[in-house]
Design a protein around this motif. Structure first.
Motif, short mmCIF file in Angstrom:
data_model
loop_
_atom_site.label_atom_id
_atom_site.label_comp_id
_atom_site.label_asym_id
_atom_site.label_seq_id
_atom_site.Cartn_x
_atom_site.Cartn_y
_atom_site.Cartn_z
N GLU A 293 3.97 7.94 -20.94
CA GLU A 293 5.28 8.11 -20.30
C GLU A 293 6.24 8.85 -21.23
OE1 GLU A 293 6.31 4.15 -19.14
OE2 GLU A 293 5.13 4.23 -17.29
N GLN A 294 6.13 8.59 -22.53
CA GLN A 294 6.98 9.29 -23.50
C GLN A 294 6.61 10.77 -23.59
OE1 GLN A 294 6.29 6.86 -26.98
NE2 GLN A 294 7.97 5.45 -26.50
N LEU A 295 5.38 11.09 -23.20
CA LEU A 295 4.96 12.50 -23.16
C LEU A 295 5.52 13.19 -21.92
CD1 LEU A 295 3.09 14.37 -24.91
CD2 LEU A 295 1.26 13.86 -23.26
N GLY A 296 5.91 12.38 -20.90
CA GLY A 296 6.52 12.97 -19.71
C GLY A 296 5.87 12.60 -18.39
N TRP A 297 4.95 11.63 -18.40
CA TRP A 297 4.24 11.24 -17.17
C TRP A 297 4.84 10.00 -16.55
CZ3 TRP A 297 1.32 6.77 -16.09
CH2 TRP A 297 0.55 6.81 -14.92
N LYS A 298 4.91 9.99 -15.22
CA LYS A 298 5.28 8.79 -14.48
C LYS A 298 4.43 8.73 -13.21
CE LYS A 298 9.00 6.70 -16.35
NZ LYS A 298 9.10 5.26 -16.62
N PRO A 299 3.88 7.56 -12.86
CA PRO A 299 3.14 7.47 -11.60
C PRO A 299 4.07 7.62 -10.42
CG PRO A 299 3.38 5.29 -12.60
CD PRO A 299 3.90 6.28 -13.60
N THR A 300 3.59 8.25 -9.37
CA THR A 300 4.40 8.44 -8.16
C THR A 300 4.04 7.46 -7.06
OG1 THR A 300 2.85 10.11 -7.34
CG2 THR A 300 4.71 10.89 -8.64
N TYR A 301 2.92 6.76 -7.22
CA TYR A 301 2.45 5.81 -6.20
C TYR A 301 2.55 4.38 -6.72
CZ TYR A 301 0.21 9.61 -3.56
OH TYR A 301 -0.05 10.75 -2.83
N ASN A 302 3.20 3.50 -5.95
CA ASN A 302 2.97 2.08 -6.16
C ASN A 302 1.78 1.69 -5.29
OD1 ASN A 302 3.89 1.67 -3.50
ND2 ASN A 302 5.98 1.21 -4.19
N PHE A 303 1.29 0.47 -5.45
CA PHE A 303 0.06 0.11 -4.76
C PHE A 303 0.25 0.08 -3.24
CE2 PHE A 303 -3.30 -2.80 -3.25
CZ PHE A 303 -4.41 -2.12 -3.74
N GLU A 304 1.39 -0.41 -2.78
CA GLU A 304 1.63 -0.51 -1.34
C GLU A 304 1.56 0.86 -0.67
OE1 GLU A 304 2.78 -4.05 -3.31
OE2 GLU A 304 3.50 -1.99 -3.68
N LYS A 305 2.23 1.84 -1.27
CA LYS A 305 2.21 3.20 -0.73
C LYS A 305 0.81 3.80 -0.84
CE LYS A 305 4.02 7.83 -1.80
NZ LYS A 305 4.88 8.61 -2.72
N GLY A 306 0.20 3.62 -2.00
CA GLY A 306 -1.09 4.25 -2.24
C GLY A 306 -2.22 3.69 -1.39
N ILE A 307 -2.25 2.37 -1.23
CA ILE A 307 -3.36 1.78 -0.46
C ILE A 307 -3.20 2.10 1.02
CG2 ILE A 307 -2.33 -0.51 -0.04
CD1 ILE A 307 -6.03 0.25 -0.89
N ALA A 308 -1.94 2.15 1.51
CA ALA A 308 -1.72 2.52 2.92
C ALA A 308 -2.20 3.95 3.17
CB ALA A 308 -0.25 2.37 3.27
N GLN A 309 -1.87 4.86 2.24
CA GLN A 309 -2.30 6.24 2.38
C GLN A 309 -3.82 6.36 2.31
OE1 GLN A 309 -2.76 8.91 -0.89
NE2 GLN A 309 -1.12 10.24 -0.11
#
Length: 343
Positions: A293-309
């Motif tokens: 994350e300090q390099l600049g990465w952040k996840p865009t999916y939480n599990f609820e959004k990701g599993i539904a998709q």
């Protein structure tokens, strides 16, 4: 302008396959080479959308075949290597550890030797949080890049061994590299033997869903697209020689995952069937991704959004996973590529 060449090993698999598509679409100025042996889990049908793109190239080879790999590297002079290719199913490693050592350890060494010989710009080795062993159920404890390696299955032991080889080639020969260690991935094109796609496919077919032990083992779930973005960042911005953990902060028990899928699909939990626990089944995995994350990465999916998709993707793409289950996908390479390779 000469295009940079990016080799993706294991690009017909789940994570590598998603990464190939991600890179082909994001970097038209790069030539993306998908190298895969097309074993049981290697599927090229997922790449129908990109297979005719000018910057996509498929190469069929065994990473443990030194002559073939050296010939490819000498011919193509790859700039970057992103190494996903691996035997990865823990259950299969318990049954047949030898193939895991051959592919994951010896295959990695061959790639390292070839990369060293031609002087690649960066070698990114994609590993797993399983090399750290297991955590207890204390929710405040996490794997960091400093956690000692204590693998508990033949699969994770083979991955830990390959991690150490990559590190050694950096320390001994100065090979520019990064190692990434991810939590459990999920998303499109996940091979149907793994928990989430297995559950979805069996529930849709009204079949029993096997759950190991009491189902309380915990995993940290990471959407595969978030993982692809992390590898992309490390490839271009990772500090030479460093390890980066990639985790989604989405911890769930296996039973919770199964029940979520059943609830979303409106099916009864009566389909759950508890079975004898896996040998050496790790209790919990959880990653601290602060360094990445300090390099600049952040996840865009939480599990609820990701599993539904993901569930919706499997509903919309039944043709894909049904032909995987039936084995029909294995005929695709012969039909689509044999004539091209012979010409």
């Amino acid at each position: 302008m000469v295009k940079k060449k990016v080799l993706v090993t294991g690009g017909a698999g789940f994570i590598g396959g998603n990464f190939v598509q991600y890179m082909v679409k994001k970097y038209p100025q790069y030539d993306i080479y998908n190298l895969d042996l097309l074993t049981y889990a290697g599927d090229l049908t997922k790449h129908k959308e990109i297979e005719n793109e000018e910057n996509y190239h498929f190469l069929k080879a065994d990473i443990a075949d030194r002559d073939a790999i050296f010939a490819l590297f000498e011919t193509e002079k790859f700039d970057y290597v992103t190494h996903f290719a691996a035997e990865s199913h823990v259950d299969r490693s318990i049954t047949d550890p030898g193939i895991f050592v051959k592919t994951n350890v010896l295959g990695t060494q061959v790639l390292l030797d070839a990369s060293k010989k031609i002087g690649v710009t960066k070698f990114v080795h994609v590993s797993t949080d399983e090399v750290y062993g297991e955590l207890d159920f204390d929710p405040t404890t996490f794997f960091t890049e400093e956690t000692p390696l204590e693998p508990n299955s033949p699969y994770s032991a083979s991955k830990a061994s390959s991690d150490l080889l990559v590190r050694a080639y950096h320390e001994t020969y100065g090979l520019p590299m990064n190692i990434t260690r991810c939590s459990n991935n999920y998303g499109p094109y996940h091979f149907p033997e793994k928990l989430i796609p297995l559950t979805i496919s069996r529930v849709l077919n009204e079949e029993k869903v096997p759950v190991y032990g009491d189902g309380k083992n915990i995993r940290d779930w990471l959407h595969v697209i978030d993982h692809c973005a992390a590898i992309d960042l490390v490839l271009h911005e990772g500090v030479n020689g460093e390890v980066y953990n990639v985790g989604g902060h989405n911890e769930r028990t296996n039973l919770e995952v199964v029940k979520t899928i059943m609830s979303t699909l409106g099916r009864s939990e009566d389909l759950i069937e508890f079975v004898a626990d896996r040998l050496g089944h790790d209790k919990r995995y959880a990653i601290d991704p602060t360094k990445l994350e300090q390099l600049g990465w952040k996840p865009t999916y939480n599990f609820e959004k990701g599993i539904a998709q993901t569930i919706q993707w499997y509903l919309d793409n039944k043709d894909w996973w049904e032909q995987i289950i039936s084995g029909e996908y294995q005929k695709y390479f012969e039909k689509q590529y044999t004539s091209k390779l012979q010409s």
